[in-house]
Write an enzyme that holds these catalytic residues in place. Structure first.
Site, PDB file in Angstrom:
ATOM      1  N   ARG A 176       3.311 -13.676  -3.872  1.00 34.92           N
ATOM      2  CA  ARG A 176       2.977 -13.491  -2.449  1.00 34.92           C
ATOM      3  C   ARG A 176       3.455 -14.672  -1.602  1.00 34.92           C
ATOM      4  O   ARG A 176       3.544 -14.551  -0.378  1.00 34.92           O
ATOM      5  CB  ARG A 176       1.460 -13.325  -2.286  1.00 34.92           C
ATOM      6  CG  ARG A 176       0.870 -12.116  -2.987  1.00 34.92           C
ATOM      7  CD  ARG A 176      -0.633 -12.064  -2.802  1.00 34.92           C
ATOM      8  NE  ARG A 176      -0.981 -11.804  -1.401  1.00 34.92           N
ATOM      9  CZ  ARG A 176      -2.219 -11.904  -0.927  1.00 34.92           C
ATOM     10  NH1 ARG A 176      -3.211 -12.307  -1.713  1.00 34.92           N
ATOM     11  NH2 ARG A 176      -2.456 -11.636   0.346  1.00 34.92           N
ATOM     12  N   ASP A 228     -10.514 -12.747   7.370  1.00 36.31           N
ATOM     13  CA  ASP A 228     -10.174 -11.988   6.173  1.00 36.31           C
ATOM     14  C   ASP A 228     -11.326 -11.012   5.939  1.00 36.31           C
ATOM     15  O   ASP A 228     -12.378 -11.088   6.589  1.00 36.31           O
ATOM     16  CB  ASP A 228      -9.976 -12.934   4.983  1.00 36.31           C
ATOM     17  CG  ASP A 228      -9.024 -12.368   3.937  1.00 36.31           C
ATOM     18  OD1 ASP A 228      -8.767 -11.150   3.950  1.00 36.31           O
ATOM     19  OD2 ASP A 228      -8.527 -13.140   3.097  1.00 36.31           O
ATOM     20  N   ARG A 278       0.816  -1.224   0.000  1.00 37.69           N
ATOM     21  CA  ARG A 278       0.000   0.000   0.000  1.00 37.69           C
ATOM     22  C   ARG A 278       0.847   1.270   0.000  1.00 37.69           C
ATOM     23  O   ARG A 278       0.316   2.360  -0.205  1.00 37.69           O
ATOM     24  CB  ARG A 278      -0.928   0.028   1.219  1.00 37.69           C
ATOM     25  CG  ARG A 278      -1.700  -1.242   1.517  1.00 37.69           C
ATOM     26  CD  ARG A 278      -2.558  -1.705   0.371  1.00 37.69           C
ATOM     27  NE  ARG A 278      -3.379  -2.851   0.747  1.00 37.69           N
ATOM     28  CZ  ARG A 278      -3.894  -3.725  -0.098  1.00 37.69           C
ATOM     29  NH1 ARG A 278      -3.667  -3.585  -1.393  1.00 37.69           N
ATOM     30  NH2 ARG A 278      -4.643  -4.731   0.319  1.00 37.69           N
ATOM     31  N   HIS A 333     -11.162 -13.069  -3.119  1.00 43.49           N
ATOM     32  CA  HIS A 333     -11.726 -11.729  -3.203  1.00 43.49           C
ATOM     33  C   HIS A 333     -13.031 -11.746  -3.989  1.00 43.49           C
ATOM     34  O   HIS A 333     -13.915 -10.914  -3.760  1.00 43.49           O
ATOM     35  CB  HIS A 333     -10.746 -10.767  -3.885  1.00 43.49           C
ATOM     36  CG  HIS A 333      -9.581 -10.392  -3.038  1.00 43.49           C
ATOM     37  ND1 HIS A 333      -8.445 -11.161  -2.966  1.00 43.49           N
ATOM     38  CD2 HIS A 333      -9.379  -9.334  -2.203  1.00 43.49           C
ATOM     39  CE1 HIS A 333      -7.582 -10.584  -2.137  1.00 43.49           C
ATOM     40  NE2 HIS A 333      -8.122  -9.492  -1.661  1.00 43.49           N
ATOM     41  N   LYS A 367      -1.211 -15.397   7.659  1.00 42.50           N
ATOM     42  CA  LYS A 367      -2.405 -15.626   6.847  1.00 42.50           C
ATOM     43  C   LYS A 367      -2.069 -16.572   5.687  1.00 42.50           C
ATOM     44  O   LYS A 367      -0.888 -16.709   5.329  1.00 42.50           O
ATOM     45  CB  LYS A 367      -2.967 -14.297   6.331  1.00 42.50           C
ATOM     46  CG  LYS A 367      -1.973 -13.439   5.513  1.00 42.50           C
ATOM     47  CD  LYS A 367      -2.556 -12.078   5.203  1.00 42.50           C
ATOM     48  CE  LYS A 367      -1.633 -11.290   4.277  1.00 42.50           C
ATOM     49  NZ  LYS A 367      -2.119  -9.931   4.017  1.00 42.50           N
TER      50      LYS A 367
END
Length: 366
Positions: free
Chosen positions: A140, A255, A79, A183, A170
């Protein structure tokens, strides 16, 4: 009891904000709900002074010590890449096979977070790098070997500890066997109990004493659990396995409850109640204030009418408050930091990763 219960329910929510500044509507619902924390995304982050101010104001309006959260893994989930500099991905750092660089990765990410007023970062990823999820997880994830995943994560978390940042492993019990992005929809992961226990869960088992938080996935494991329930609302995974078999005593967080992996299966109200009833301590609701309010009111109503659910809320809220009291959370900076030095450190680290040839080491033992 009503005021106390309202505050306890609020502690169970980490809420997202809509933009770079608090709106009057956000101030109103933050004051009403008093969430246990807030989480920022790239839409909320424009500059150092602005980010620090936003976190400070949200915490002050909520009126209690807060987790100030952000997703920072490096690579695809970063981010702060526009504000500071792009951070290397976990896969790129792991490829060096140098634990000192794993630790430096964690410490630099933690330093970035702390400099802007965050005290909790949702990393590291402990999912296995398996063929099924390669197109979804990409850089990731670091390895298909659970011992190597745990070795990377342990060093990474050491870096967090040096900067007083709370980490979060996670996505329990593991997304390595999934070929869908949670997602958007719920992955159905057809792995046996033996595969999940010996492989997917192995990094979590190795690191239970090192993880302040563990995030539970919106994915189903019908062969391993005997049910299609997503793990995020499953008593089997949360209470029986994570609390019971793994003896985990930290905070269990969902999540994002706005993700398709859960909202394609049930409403936000039912999901919130089922997640907490299953043993979840904190619900992450990342953007829509309407969903934050609906979840909060559903939890409060259920707690007011069900003594057993009320006890569950009280237990979770107590665990959250104790975590905030017992851990030395990174304090917000008193003045905006100069980011140039940190920017140079990240860029230097990126060059170091690019130019370090892989070293083949055995990370079987932690």
């Amino acid at each position: 009891m009503s005021a106390s219960l309202r505050h306890q329910v609020g502690q169970l929510i980490i809420a997202g904000l809509e933009g770079p500044d608090l709106t009057s509507t956000e101030r109103a619902w933050l004051k009403l709900i008093r969430p246990g924390g807030v989480i920022l995304f790239r839409r909320n982050i424009e500059g150092a002074s602005q980010t620090i101010r936003l976190l400070r104001e949200a915490t002050e309006v909520a009126g209690s010590p807060s987790f100030r959260c952000v997703d920072l893994e490096g690579g695809l989930v970063d981010r702060l890449r526009d504000l500071i500099a792009p951070m290397p991905s976990p896969a790129a750092v792991y490829a060096t096979r140098k634990p000192a660089l794993f630790k430096k990765h964690g410490r630099l990410i933690a330093r970035e977070a702390r400099s802007l007023g965050f005290n909790a970062v949702f990393a590291p990823v402990l999912d296995l790098a398996l063929p099924a999820s390669a197109s979804v997880m990409r850089t990731r994830v670091v390895s298909s070997d659970p011992a190597e995943v745990a070795a990377y994560a342990l060093a990474f978390l050491d870096g967090f500890a040096m900067e007083a940042i709370v980490g979060c492993g996670k996505h329990f019990p593991g997304l390595g066997g999934g070929n869908l992005d949670s997602h958007h929809s719920m992955p159905v992961i057809q792995r046996s109990w033996d595969e999940v226990w010996n492989q997917d869960l192995a990094p979590f088992r190795a690191l239970t004493g090192h993880l302040p938080m563990i995030m539970v996935a919106h994915a189903s494991y019908p062969q391993a659990s005997g049910t299609m329930l997503p793990a995020s609302i499953s008593p089997f995974w949360i209470t029986k396995v994570l609390r019971g078999e793994l003896h985990y005593r930290g905070l269990i967080i969902s999540d994002d409850m706005e993700m398709g992996g859960i909202l394609t299966q049930t409403s936000i109200e039912e999901a919130a109640i089922e997640a907490v009833a299953a043993g979840t301590d904190i619900l992450e609701i990342c953007k829509d204030p309407a969903l934050v309010l609906r979840a909060y009111e559903a939890l409060l109503s259920e707690a007011e009418h069900s003594p057993s659910f009320r006890r569950r809320v009280q237990l979770a809220a107590g665990r959250i408050v104790r975590c905030k009291e017992q851990r030395t959370l990174a304090s917000a900076p008193k003045r905006p930091p100069g980011l140039e030095r940190l920017r140079l450190q990240v860029k230097h680290f990126a060059r170091e990763i690019e130019t370090t040839p892989p070293i083949h080491s055995d990370f079987k033992q932690l």
